[in-house]
Design a protein around this motif. Structure first.
Motif, short mmCIF file in Angstrom:
data_model
loop_
_atom_site.label_atom_id
_atom_site.label_comp_id
_atom_site.label_asym_id
_atom_site.label_seq_id
_atom_site.Cartn_x
_atom_site.Cartn_y
_atom_site.Cartn_z
N ARG A 17 0.79 -1.23 0.00
CA ARG A 17 0.00 0.00 0.00
C ARG A 17 0.83 1.30 0.00
N PRO A 18 1.89 1.44 0.81
CA PRO A 18 2.62 2.72 0.82
C PRO A 18 3.27 3.07 -0.51
N TRP A 19 3.44 2.08 -1.41
CA TRP A 19 4.13 2.33 -2.67
C TRP A 19 3.19 2.28 -3.89
N ARG A 20 1.90 2.32 -3.62
CA ARG A 20 0.94 2.32 -4.73
C ARG A 20 0.81 3.72 -5.33
N LYS A 21 0.29 3.75 -6.56
CA LYS A 21 0.07 4.99 -7.32
C LYS A 21 1.38 5.71 -7.65
N MET A 22 2.45 4.94 -7.76
CA MET A 22 3.76 5.49 -8.16
C MET A 22 4.19 4.96 -9.52
N GLY A 23 3.39 4.07 -10.10
CA GLY A 23 3.76 3.45 -11.37
C GLY A 23 4.59 2.19 -11.20
N LEU A 24 4.68 1.69 -9.95
CA LEU A 24 5.50 0.51 -9.71
C LEU A 24 4.86 -0.75 -10.30
N GLY A 25 3.54 -0.87 -10.20
CA GLY A 25 2.87 -2.07 -10.71
C GLY A 25 3.11 -2.27 -12.19
N ILE A 26 2.90 -1.22 -12.97
CA ILE A 26 3.07 -1.37 -14.42
C ILE A 26 4.54 -1.53 -14.79
N ALA A 27 5.43 -0.95 -13.99
CA ALA A 27 6.86 -1.14 -14.24
C ALA A 27 7.26 -2.59 -14.01
N LEU A 28 6.76 -3.19 -12.94
CA LEU A 28 7.03 -4.61 -12.66
C LEU A 28 6.49 -5.49 -13.78
N LEU A 29 5.28 -5.17 -14.24
CA LEU A 29 4.66 -5.98 -15.28
C LEU A 29 5.46 -5.89 -16.58
N ARG A 30 5.81 -4.68 -16.97
CA ARG A 30 6.54 -4.52 -18.22
C ARG A 30 7.95 -5.09 -18.14
N HIS A 31 8.56 -5.00 -16.96
CA HIS A 31 9.88 -5.61 -16.79
C HIS A 31 9.77 -7.13 -16.90
N SER A 32 8.69 -7.69 -16.35
CA SER A 32 8.46 -9.13 -16.46
C SER A 32 8.29 -9.53 -17.92
N PHE A 33 7.53 -8.73 -18.69
CA PHE A 33 7.37 -9.00 -20.12
C PHE A 33 8.74 -9.06 -20.79
#
Length: 325
Positions: free
Chosen positions: A256-272
């Motif tokens: 929760r403290p690190w949400r809305k920073m673009g981390l989720g989509i960065a992790l996803l694209r890095h995984s791709f």
């Protein structure tokens, strides 16, 4: 409950054994393929691993229906998901053999099994049994409704088919992607995993023993686990693996403290990008269609589309207070 005779002549229902694992895996794959999506189905090796988990007894928790020739045409597995209060019936019937009483007979076996499991639940807690089907399975809905189940939640399998290498990813300032070292990081990732999913529907905290069973998966590869740190704190993670010839984002979460920073989509694209480097261009994941954190929108923004839809049905076996998850 009293079991009734539903099976068509020539079919036999019996408890399974570990020797049935290949036949059950083959059946499950055939059914899923006919319903348009076999990518999420366990391989025989993965299924055998699941059947060997502590507390799971194949002869008690799995039933099969076979023809006179010994062909397995129906199967059902029973799982305890949360303190004996959330029970799962997971099975299928080959489309060529539907309408012969197989599904009804197997679900009745599951309810007998569930009644015994319910005795282990804490007093005054609500106990339910759930079953999930592909929405393309037209026979599943009337069967489950006739057995007293009601539809409660949709889930999607989403995927992306990469046409070119994804662009390099930059993580939010102050956050660092580090290699996952199982012996050093597993406990911290387990704790972060439990925390990240506390507000998700139907979630419950896993003990470390239960959570760490994913390391026994034959497809576990620590180099595909992406863990992002903020100093000594885990900010987010993506637990990836290969399955059925494709890349699979098994669990992706941001605390929760690190949400809305673009981390989720960065992790996803890095995984791709990591999958692409290893020659895999099709990557999938499963998601609650009503995910409260906006995950479906994030996945769509990353270029993923809905490949198949599944629907969870639930039957209340005992009313009471919801168990703490």
């Amino acid at each position: 409950m009293t079991e009734k005779a539903h099976l068509d002549h020539g079919l036999t229902l019996r408890p399974a054994s570990l020797a049935d694992v290949n036949a059950v895996a083959k059946l499950t794959h055939e059914v899923a393929k006919m319903e348009g999506d076999a990518s999420f189905v366990m391989t025989a090796e993965e299924l055998a691993n699941a059947w060997r988990n502590e507390g799971f007894l194949v002869e008690r928790d799995v039933f099969v229906v076979e023809t006179q020739e010994g062909r397995v045409v129906g199967s059902e597995e029973f799982y305890n998901e949360n303190g004996h209060c959330k029970l799962i019936a997971d099975g299928c019937v080959h489309p060529e053999f539907r309408g012969l009483g197989i599904g009804t007979s197997l679900l009745e076996k599951m309810e007998v099994r569930a009644q015994a499991e319910m005795e282990l639940a804490k007093p005054n807690t609500r106990v339910v049994i759930q079953s999930m089907i592909n929405t393309r399975n037209e026979a599943g809905d009337p069967l489950l409704r006739a057995m007293g189940y009601s539809p409660i939640r949709y889930f999607w399998r989403m995927e992306i088919k990469l046409q070119e290498a994804p662009a390099a990813v930059t993580f939010p300032t102050g956050l660092e992607l580090r290699p996952f070292i199982k012996d050093e990081h597993a406990v911290a990732v387990w704790q972060a995993d439990n925390e990240a999913f506390r507000d998700h529907w139907g979630s419950h905290e896993f003990t470390y023993e239960k959570w760490s069973q994913k390391f026994d998966n034959p497809n576990f590869d620590p180099t595909l686990w992406m863990v992002v740190w903020d100093g000594d704190q885990i900010a987010g993670f993506s637990q990836n693996r290969f399955r059925m010839g494709s890349g699979w984002v098994g669990t992706i979460g941001v605390r929760r403290p690190w949400r809305k920073m673009g981390l989720g989509i960065a992790l996803l694209r890095h995984s791709f990008g990591e999958f692409y480097k290893r020659g895999t261009t099709t990557i999938g994941l499963g998601v609650d269609a009503s995910n409260p954190t906006g995950a479906t929108r994030l996945y769509q923004r990353a270029g993923m589309v809905v490949a198949s839809e599944h629907l969870t049905y639930e039957k209340e076996l005992r009313p009471g207070r919801e168990v703490e998850e």
